[in-house]
Design an enzyme around this catalytic site. Structure first.
Site, mmCIF file in Angstrom:
data_model
loop_
_atom_site.group_PDB
_atom_site.id
_atom_site.type_symbol
_atom_site.label_atom_id
_atom_site.label_comp_id
_atom_site.label_asym_id
_atom_site.label_seq_id
_atom_site.Cartn_x
_atom_site.Cartn_y
_atom_site.Cartn_z
ATOM 1 N N THR A 109 -0.008 -3.348 -30.265
ATOM 2 C CA THR A 109 -0.067 -2.733 -31.586
ATOM 3 C C THR A 109 -0.145 -1.209 -31.495
ATOM 4 O O THR A 109 0.487 -0.494 -32.282
ATOM 5 C CB THR A 109 -1.280 -3.268 -32.382
ATOM 6 O OG1 THR A 109 -1.108 -4.671 -32.603
ATOM 7 C CG2 THR A 109 -1.416 -2.571 -33.720
ATOM 8 N N SER A 148 6.700 -6.772 -37.228
ATOM 9 C CA SER A 148 5.338 -6.875 -36.727
ATOM 10 C C SER A 148 5.357 -6.367 -35.288
ATOM 11 O O SER A 148 6.415 -6.387 -34.629
ATOM 12 C CB SER A 148 4.860 -8.335 -36.754
ATOM 13 O OG SER A 148 3.706 -8.510 -35.951
ATOM 14 N N THR A 195 12.179 -14.044 19.063
ATOM 15 C CA THR A 195 11.535 -14.998 18.165
ATOM 16 C C THR A 195 10.055 -15.054 18.532
ATOM 17 O O THR A 195 9.703 -15.080 19.709
ATOM 18 C CB THR A 195 12.152 -16.406 18.293
ATOM 19 O OG1 THR A 195 12.045 -16.853 19.646
ATOM 20 C CG2 THR A 195 13.628 -16.380 17.886
ATOM 21 N N SER A 326 0.294 13.555 13.550
ATOM 22 C CA SER A 326 -1.130 13.546 13.866
ATOM 23 C C SER A 326 -1.716 14.936 13.791
ATOM 24 O O SER A 326 -1.044 15.930 14.075
ATOM 25 C CB SER A 326 -1.349 12.970 15.266
ATOM 26 O OG SER A 326 -2.703 13.089 15.656
ATOM 27 N N SER A 327 -2.987 14.981 13.421
ATOM 28 C CA SER A 327 -3.707 16.259 13.416
ATOM 29 C C SER A 327 -4.367 16.528 14.764
ATOM 30 O O SER A 327 -4.921 17.605 14.982
ATOM 31 C CB SER A 327 -4.784 16.223 12.319
ATOM 32 O OG SER A 327 -5.727 15.192 12.600
ATOM 33 N N LYS A 332 3.318 13.629 18.329
ATOM 34 C CA LYS A 332 3.376 12.290 17.751
ATOM 35 C C LYS A 332 4.108 12.304 16.408
ATOM 36 O O LYS A 332 3.836 13.125 15.547
ATOM 37 C CB LYS A 332 1.963 11.744 17.556
ATOM 38 C CG LYS A 332 1.889 10.265 17.179
ATOM 39 C CD LYS A 332 0.450 9.783 17.225
ATOM 40 C CE LYS A 332 0.353 8.276 17.006
ATOM 41 N NZ LYS A 332 0.652 7.901 15.623
#
Length: 473
Positions: A109, A148, A195, A326-327, A332
């Site tokens: 509504t 409506s 697999t 990475s920090s 990386k």
């Protein structure tokens, strides 16, 4: 109720069932939208986050106004003013006036009234009246005539999804094609298939990417097919599907106008009472989005595995570097794009569960949880569309293969014994595989040493083409 209105702001006073309240003087929305903004501070995602929803609402309202005008219920002056207002919204104007949270009580509504008030005020401006001067054109009496929330809102949601899903399918097709390009590029790259994460038998990297393209292609037609279910609307059913307060021809005329305005084959539901409460089409469509999300996450996870390393893992492919990983660890690079794709998939799976629960929670002649369904499905479409675009352009198109490494893994794998198994028998093959594992020697070297096959025959058997196609005879 402050409605976010500061004391130094100019306001106008509007009234509704609950009394009077202040509305920003230049706001296109009105008092009921203000109440909804104040009540529903939930997701932080307003209707305006989904432009197609606003366009759909405006298109439904324009179709209804056209039907009312054709039936002699709405004057041409008011119809033309409403039509112009709707066209402004369809063109992308004034979307910032749709500030109600997507998650809301009232079965939509608040969304319907947000649309009614904005369209009414735009129409008033078009007629030369002040905002909020509803005696000349009213949100409920004129914009919402013969309607409506319970038929307008679900009809608009269906149309919004239909307007959104084209971009989704285009993004899916483009990603599929990018996978197919890689399949052709890597057609001669021999690698080990696996697999249960163990060496299986050789295949080409191209075959692996071809399978990605194929599984995505399956969903192109399925999404289009399921979207057809959303073309059925309950417009004209009004409150519960009985059509109270609407002309008996209103539904057919409004839906025909909606089809013409949207360019989509919208149809009137055969049973408006059933259509007013049933959420089945949304459930099916949401499930289809979940299926696609699961496929994308599976592909993303496969690419992460194939690229793991780069030196201490499988290392068969290289994903394009997008940012430092990475920090603390220099050099990386992380597979951030596939990781993000999977996270989007998990969000969509959650959205699908929300749709499932909301659809089940409807009672009697209406489902009050439709806003959650609308938000979940529309958000899933946006997320999927963006994720596939990102996946294609920031990952798939830049993938390269480590060709020699892939071949070396094949030659050094126990799995190569499967290729010679038909020629030397299962017992010999099993014995040689066990010996190769314990000694660290190559399977093919042992086969040659034991004289089980000639070098010429072994070369023919392990020819790349013979390894990846059913050529045994």
């Amino acid at each position: 109720m402050n409605n976010g209105v500061k004391p130094n702001f100019q306001t106008r006073t509007e009234k509704d069932l609950l009394g009077e309240a202040s509305v920003p003087v230049d706001a296109l929305y009105g008092i009921q939208t203000c109440r909804a903004i104040e009540n529903f501070k939930l997701s932080g995602v307003p209707i305006s986050h989904f432009p197609e929803m606003i366009i759909a609402l405006a298109t439904v309202k324009q179709a209804c106004a056209a039907a009312n005008n054709q039936l002699g219920l709405l004057s041409s002056e008011k119809f033309n003013a409403i039509k112009t207002a709707c066209e402004q919204l369809q063109q992308g104007q004034h979307h910032d006036s749709f500030q109600v949270d997507m998650i809301q009580g009232g079965a939509g509504t608040s969304t319907n009234m947000n649309a009614n008030e904005v369209i009414a005020n735009l129409a008033l401006q078009n007629l030369g009246y002040a905002l909020g001067d509803y005696q000349h054109l009213h949100p409920n009496d004129d914009v919402n005539m013969s309607q409506s929330t319970n038929d307008v809102y679900p009809s608009a949601v269906r149309l919004a999804i239909l307007l959104s899903h084209g971009a989704l399918v285009d993004s899916l097709k483009s990603l599929r094609d990018a996978m197919a390009v890689k399949a052709a590029e890597f057609s001669d790259v021999i690698k080990m298939g696996r697999t249960q994460l163990q060496d299986a038998v050789p295949m080409s990297l191209g075959q692996e990417f071809r399978s990605f393209a194929t599984t995505l292609n399956e969903d192109v037609d399925r999404i289009a097919h399921l979207s057809e279910l959303l073309t059925e609307v309950n417009l004209g059913g009004t409150a519960i599907g009985t059509g109270i307060n609407a002309h008996h021809q209103f539904g057919e005329i409004a839906v025909q106008a909606l089809s013409e305005l949207s360019g989509l084959p919208m149809v009137l539901a055969g049973d408006l009472i059933e259509a007013s409460s049933d959420m089945g089409a949304f459930v099916l469509f949401s499930s289809m989005l979940k299926r696609l999300a699961i496929k994308l996450s599976k592909i993303a996870n496969d690419l992460r595995l194939l690229s793991m390393g780069p030196r201490a893992g499988l290392g068969e492919i290289n994903l394009p570097a997008q940012q430092p990983g990475s920090s603390i660890m220099p050099g990386k690079i992380n597979p951030v794009i596939p990781e993000a794709v999977s996270q989007v998939a998990y969000k969509i799976i959650g959205h699908d569960l929300a749709v499932t629960m909301a659809a089940e929670a409807g009672q009697l002649q209406l489902n009050a949880m439709e806003p959650l369904i609308a938000y979940s499905v529309l958000d899933s479409i946006v997320l999927l569309t963006r994720a596939m675009h990102m996946f294609e352009h920031k990952c798939i198109t830049g993938i390269t293969a480590n060709i020699e490494h892939c071949r070396a893994q094949v030659d050094n794998s126990i799995g190569i014994i499967t290729a010679v198994n038909p020629y030397i028998g299962y017992e010999n093959a099993s014995r040689i595989a066990k010996l190769a594992l314990s000694s660290g020697r190559a399977v093919l070297d042992i086969v040659l040493e034991e004289g089980l096959l000639s070098e010429e025959k072994l070369i023919a058997i392990t020819n790349p083409k013979n390894l990846i196609t059913p050529t045994f005879s």
